[in-house]
Design a protein around this motif. Structure first.
Motif, PDB file in Angstrom:
ATOM      1  N   GLY A 132       0.791  -1.224   0.000  1.00 37.48           N
ATOM      2  CA  GLY A 132       0.000   0.000   0.000  1.00 37.48           C
ATOM      3  C   GLY A 132       0.820   1.268   0.000  1.00 37.48           C
ATOM      4  N   SER A 133       2.146   1.145   0.132  1.00 34.45           N
ATOM      5  CA  SER A 133       3.022   2.314   0.177  1.00 34.45           C
ATOM      6  C   SER A 133       3.271   2.873  -1.220  1.00 34.45           C
ATOM      7  CB  SER A 133       4.354   1.942   0.834  1.00 34.45           C
ATOM      8  OG  SER A 133       4.176   1.592   2.185  1.00 34.45           O
ATOM      9  N   ALA A 134       3.825   4.088  -1.245  1.00 30.31           N
ATOM     10  CA  ALA A 134       4.124   4.771  -2.500  1.00 30.31           C
ATOM     11  C   ALA A 134       5.583   5.188  -2.501  1.00 30.31           C
ATOM     12  CB  ALA A 134       3.229   5.995  -2.661  1.00 30.31           C
ATOM     13  N   ALA A 135       6.290   4.901  -3.590  1.00 29.09           N
ATOM     14  CA  ALA A 135       7.726   5.202  -3.667  1.00 29.09           C
ATOM     15  C   ALA A 135       8.033   6.037  -4.903  1.00 29.09           C
ATOM     16  CB  ALA A 135       8.542   3.915  -3.700  1.00 29.09           C
ATOM     17  N   TRP A 136       8.706   7.155  -4.689  1.00 27.71           N
ATOM     18  CA  TRP A 136       9.222   7.980  -5.776  1.00 27.71           C
ATOM     19  C   TRP A 136      10.613   7.469  -6.147  1.00 27.71           C
ATOM     20  CZ3 TRP A 136       5.977  11.110  -8.145  1.00 27.71           C
ATOM     21  CH2 TRP A 136       4.895  11.657  -7.443  1.00 27.71           C
ATOM     22  N   ALA A 137      10.832   7.185  -7.418  1.00 29.90           N
ATOM     23  CA  ALA A 137      12.101   6.626  -7.879  1.00 29.90           C
ATOM     24  C   ALA A 137      13.006   7.699  -8.459  1.00 29.90           C
ATOM     25  CB  ALA A 137      11.853   5.553  -8.938  1.00 29.90           C
ATOM     26  N   GLU A 138      14.286   7.625  -8.124  1.00 26.39           N
ATOM     27  CA  GLU A 138      15.293   8.451  -8.785  1.00 26.39           C
ATOM     28  C   GLU A 138      16.006   7.667  -9.878  1.00 26.39           C
ATOM     29  OE1 GLU A 138      19.549  10.611  -7.759  1.00 26.39           O
ATOM     30  OE2 GLU A 138      17.991  10.585  -6.215  1.00 26.39           O
ATOM     31  N   TRP A 139      16.146   6.348  -9.674  1.00 29.67           N
ATOM     32  CA  TRP A 139      16.822   5.490 -10.649  1.00 29.67           C
ATOM     33  C   TRP A 139      15.831   4.502 -11.250  1.00 29.67           C
ATOM     34  CZ3 TRP A 139      21.815   6.193 -12.170  1.00 29.67           C
ATOM     35  CH2 TRP A 139      22.647   6.964 -11.343  1.00 29.67           C
ATOM     36  N   LEU A 140      15.893   4.346 -12.574  1.00 29.94           N
ATOM     37  CA  LEU A 140      15.157   3.314 -13.295  1.00 29.94           C
ATOM     38  C   LEU A 140      16.184   2.400 -13.947  1.00 29.94           C
ATOM     39  CD1 LEU A 140      12.589   5.588 -15.205  1.00 29.94           C
ATOM     40  CD2 LEU A 140      12.369   4.663 -12.881  1.00 29.94           C
ATOM     41  N   VAL A 141      16.106   1.115 -13.653  1.00 23.51           N
ATOM     42  CA  VAL A 141      17.064   0.155 -14.210  1.00 23.51           C
ATOM     43  C   VAL A 141      16.300  -0.883 -15.015  1.00 23.51           C
ATOM     44  CG1 VAL A 141      18.835  -1.563 -13.674  1.00 23.51           C
ATOM     45  CG2 VAL A 141      18.653   0.514 -12.282  1.00 23.51           C
ATOM     46  N   ASP A 142      16.809  -1.216 -16.189  1.00 25.62           N
ATOM     47  CA  ASP A 142      16.160  -2.183 -17.066  1.00 25.62           C
ATOM     48  C   ASP A 142      16.604  -3.600 -16.706  1.00 25.62           C
ATOM     49  OD1 ASP A 142      14.541  -2.230 -19.825  1.00 25.62           O
ATOM     50  OD2 ASP A 142      16.066  -3.804 -19.862  1.00 25.62           O
ATOM     51  N   GLY A 143      15.636  -4.509 -16.642  1.00 25.21           N
ATOM     52  CA  GLY A 143      15.935  -5.895 -16.327  1.00 25.21           C
ATOM     53  C   GLY A 143      15.800  -6.827 -17.507  1.00 25.21           C
ATOM     54  N   ASP A 144      15.870  -6.302 -18.731  1.00 22.10           N
ATOM     55  CA  ASP A 144      15.743  -7.124 -19.934  1.00 22.10           C
ATOM     56  C   ASP A 144      16.995  -7.121 -20.796  1.00 22.10           C
ATOM     57  OD1 ASP A 144      13.034  -8.007 -19.609  1.00 22.10           O
ATOM     58  OD2 ASP A 144      12.374  -5.994 -20.139  1.00 22.10           O
ATOM     59  N   LEU A 145      17.739  -6.014 -20.801  1.00 20.79           N
ATOM     60  CA  LEU A 145      18.930  -5.905 -21.639  1.00 20.79           C
ATOM     61  C   LEU A 145      20.077  -6.662 -20.972  1.00 20.79           C
ATOM     62  CD1 LEU A 145      18.596  -2.137 -22.583  1.00 20.79           C
ATOM     63  CD2 LEU A 145      18.290  -4.080 -24.120  1.00 20.79           C
ATOM     64  N   MET A 146      20.219  -7.955 -21.316  1.00 22.48           N
ATOM     65  CA  MET A 146      21.186  -8.795 -20.620  1.00 22.48           C
ATOM     66  C   MET A 146      21.373 -10.114 -21.346  1.00 22.48           C
ATOM     67  SD  MET A 146      18.609  -9.871 -17.549  1.00 22.48           S
ATOM     68  CE  MET A 146      17.194 -10.938 -17.863  1.00 22.48           C
ATOM     69  N   ASP A 205      -4.648   2.248   5.624  1.00 26.74           N
ATOM     70  CA  ASP A 205      -4.131   0.998   6.180  1.00 26.74           C
ATOM     71  C   ASP A 205      -5.320   0.111   6.522  1.00 26.74           C
ATOM     72  OD1 ASP A 205      -2.485  -0.951   7.150  1.00 26.74           O
ATOM     73  OD2 ASP A 205      -2.007   0.078   9.028  1.00 26.74           O
ATOM     74  N   THR A 206      -5.670  -0.771   5.613  1.00 25.51           N
ATOM     75  CA  THR A 206      -6.874  -1.581   5.775  1.00 25.51           C
ATOM     76  C   THR A 206      -6.611  -2.803   6.654  1.00 25.51           C
ATOM     77  OG1 THR A 206      -6.410  -2.965   3.839  1.00 25.51           O
ATOM     78  CG2 THR A 206      -7.579  -0.875   3.462  1.00 25.51           C
ATOM     79  N   GLU A 207      -7.696  -3.422   7.110  1.00 27.78           N
ATOM     80  CA  GLU A 207      -7.564  -4.661   7.878  1.00 27.78           C
ATOM     81  C   GLU A 207      -6.906  -5.752   7.040  1.00 27.78           C
ATOM     82  OE1 GLU A 207     -11.187  -5.941   9.612  1.00 27.78           O
ATOM     83  OE2 GLU A 207     -11.526  -4.087  10.739  1.00 27.78           O
ATOM     84  N   ASP A 208      -7.217  -5.790   5.749  1.00 20.58           N
ATOM     85  CA  ASP A 208      -6.600  -6.791   4.880  1.00 20.58           C
ATOM     86  C   ASP A 208      -5.086  -6.604   4.814  1.00 20.58           C
ATOM     87  OD1 ASP A 208      -8.975  -8.033   4.347  1.00 20.58           O
ATOM     88  OD2 ASP A 208      -9.304  -7.034   2.423  1.00 20.58           O
ATOM     89  N   LEU A 209      -4.640  -5.353   4.690  1.00 24.14           N
ATOM     90  CA  LEU A 209      -3.201  -5.103   4.661  1.00 24.14           C
ATOM     91  C   LEU A 209      -2.549  -5.517   5.974  1.00 24.14           C
ATOM     92  CD1 LEU A 209      -2.845  -1.607   2.912  1.00 24.14           C
ATOM     93  CD2 LEU A 209      -2.443  -3.873   1.935  1.00 24.14           C
ATOM     94  N   GLN A 210      -3.203  -5.202   7.070  1.00 26.02           N
ATOM     95  CA  GLN A 210      -2.658  -5.574   8.376  1.00 26.02           C
ATOM     96  C   GLN A 210      -2.533  -7.086   8.515  1.00 26.02           C
ATOM     97  OE1 GLN A 210      -5.149  -3.592  11.303  1.00 26.02           O
ATOM     98  NE2 GLN A 210      -5.050  -1.677  10.141  1.00 26.02           N
ATOM     99  N   GLY A 319      -5.082 -12.507  -7.882  1.00 25.83           N
ATOM    100  CA  GLY A 319      -5.351 -11.112  -7.533  1.00 25.83           C
ATOM    101  C   GLY A 319      -4.296 -10.589  -6.584  1.00 25.83           C
ATOM    102  N   TYR A 320      -3.714  -9.421  -6.904  1.00 21.53           N
ATOM    103  CA  TYR A 320      -2.655  -8.872  -6.071  1.00 21.53           C
ATOM    104  C   TYR A 320      -3.186  -8.579  -4.670  1.00 21.53           C
ATOM    105  CZ  TYR A 320      -0.391  -8.086 -10.597  1.00 21.53           C
ATOM    106  OH  TYR A 320       0.144  -8.243 -11.841  1.00 21.53           O
ATOM    107  N   SER A 321      -2.387  -8.913  -3.674  1.00 22.66           N
ATOM    108  CA  SER A 321      -2.837  -8.851  -2.292  1.00 22.66           C
ATOM    109  C   SER A 321      -3.151  -7.433  -1.826  1.00 22.66           C
ATOM    110  CB  SER A 321      -1.784  -9.491  -1.380  1.00 22.66           C
ATOM    111  OG  SER A 321      -0.479  -9.038  -1.695  1.00 22.66           O
ATOM    112  N   GLY A 322      -2.454  -6.436  -2.357  1.00 19.91           N
ATOM    113  CA  GLY A 322      -2.704  -5.047  -1.959  1.00 19.91           C
ATOM    114  C   GLY A 322      -3.192  -4.201  -3.115  1.00 19.91           C
ATOM    115  N   PHE A 323      -3.958  -4.775  -4.022  1.00 20.31           N
ATOM    116  CA  PHE A 323      -4.281  -4.116  -5.284  1.00 20.31           C
ATOM    117  C   PHE A 323      -5.053  -2.806  -5.100  1.00 20.31           C
ATOM    118  CE2 PHE A 323      -7.083  -3.766  -9.117  1.00 20.31           C
ATOM    119  CZ  PHE A 323      -6.085  -3.487 -10.028  1.00 20.31           C
TER     120      PHE A 323
END
Length: 359
Positions: A132-146, A205-210, A319-323
């Motif tokens: 349920g949290s939110a994250a601002w990213a400074e770095w984006l890294v690709d996981g396919d070019l390899m 912060d829902t009961e399901d998340l807890q 179904g994602y647990s915290g969708f």
């Protein structure tokens, strides 16, 4: 005459009912866009049914006007009063790159001053981020070019079968020059501004998340209530899962950022978005330094200790647990940034916001 035509077009768009069919934007003068909200998928209709990443924006911001976008994944949505456009790119970097490039080259819009706010869900590393949290990213890294060798065939002294293109082993001591699209550092000052602006927002912060986080008793960060934070992002077309893959992701992000980045979220599109914006910037169509990426935790990237990776993945496919909480967080946090940019447009049209502006 051109100004009159443009003003009339804005009146036309603002007066369209919510149920109106998609319409073409006026062609004589490009519409100046202040912010583009970038979502990646919608589950059904843009409003009134089970939500995806777009729906809360359409219903709440709101975006009352649909604009036909046949060269993209689905219609664009427009708020004429605010000067904000919303796009849904489609899932995966192949779709995000194509859709963002298509929008950037669309002559109906002037995007030269636009800010781009990616607001989507993601897998989260339980070592770093609660559901349920939110994250601002400074770095984006690709996981396919390899390069990749199946784990059943790698040498005994290798920790993974994944290694950089044109290298001969995992994580060579000298980090090679990255391929185009392999890693992006977003504007640090802009990212910090967005974080400082939103860090005190109270997330649901829902009961399901807890209940869900009790399974991750050995992960202190996962035990916390949802929060706004900073955390870097790995984008890969493969929906991977499991403790061993999570360990690789953490090392891969640190490797390509030369120790500056910390893997926190995983999704499938953001390096495609960043790559297209960089190329559009080269062509003078956009300002790529105005990109912000917000990802919210809908699920964890690995299972709790008592569950196998296969069992955990099977559960997530139901179904994602915290969708729903993650969708709420994406809108709540992302819309605060969008509204602030619009409300202070006279200042931010030419000058990027900084932390000093919040003091």
């Amino acid at each position: 005459m051109r100004l009159l035509t443009f003003l009339l077009s804005l009146i036309f768009f603002s007066c369209q009912p919510e149920s109106s069919a998609p319409t073409d934007a006026p062609s004589e003068e490009p519409m100046p866009i202040k912010v583009v909200v970038v979502t990646m998928f919608e589950r059904g209709e843009a409003q009134g049914d089970e939500p995806g990443e777009l729906q809360y924006w359409v219903e709440r911001f709101p975006f009352s006007t649909a604009i036909a976008f046949p060269q993209g994944n689905q219609d664009l949505y427009y708020n004429a009063e605010q000067g904000v456009l919303a796009i849904t790119t489609g899932v995966g970097s192949i779709n995000s790159a194509a859709s963002i490039m298509a929008l950037g080259m669309d002559s109906r819009f002037d995007l030269t001053k636009a800010y781009w706010v990616v607001a989507g869900i993601a897998g989260a590393d339980p070592e770093d981020m609660p559901l349920g949290s939110a994250a601002w990213a400074e770095w984006l890294v690709d996981g396919d070019l390899m390069h990749e060798i199946d784990a059943r065939e790698i040498p005994d002294d290798w920790e993974t079968g994944i290694f950089p293109l044109r290298e001969t082993e995992p994580f060579p001591e000298e980090t090679p020059s990255p391929e185009s699209g392999a890693v992006f550092q977003l504007n640090p000052g802009l990212t910090e501004w967005a974080y400082q602006l939103t860090k005190d927002i109270q997330l649901e912060d829902t009961e399901d998340l807890q209940q869900l986080r009790t399974s991750y008793e050995n992960y202190p960060a996962a035990q916390q209530s949802p929060t706004v934070m900073k955390g870097d992002h790995l984008a890969a077309m493969t929906f991977w899962h499991g403790k061993m893959m999570d360990t690789w992701a953490d090392r891969w992000v640190r490797y390509w950022t030369r120790g500056e980045g910390e893997f926190v979220t995983s999704a499938m599109e953001d390096t495609g978005t960043a790559q297209s914006l960089q190329l559009l910037d080269n062509a003078g169509k956009v300002d790529a330094s105005r990109l912000l990426v917000l990802r919210t935790a809908s699920n964890f990237t690995m299972p709790p200790d008592e569950m196998t990776a296969a069992e955990s993945m099977q559960n997530e496919n139901q179904g994602y647990s915290g969708f729903i909480p993650s969708l709420e967080s994406a809108y709540l946090v992302g819309s605060e940034v969008v509204r602030n940019l619009v409300e202070n447009w006279e200042q931010y049209q030419e000058k990027l916001p900084t932390v000093e502006d919040l003091q």
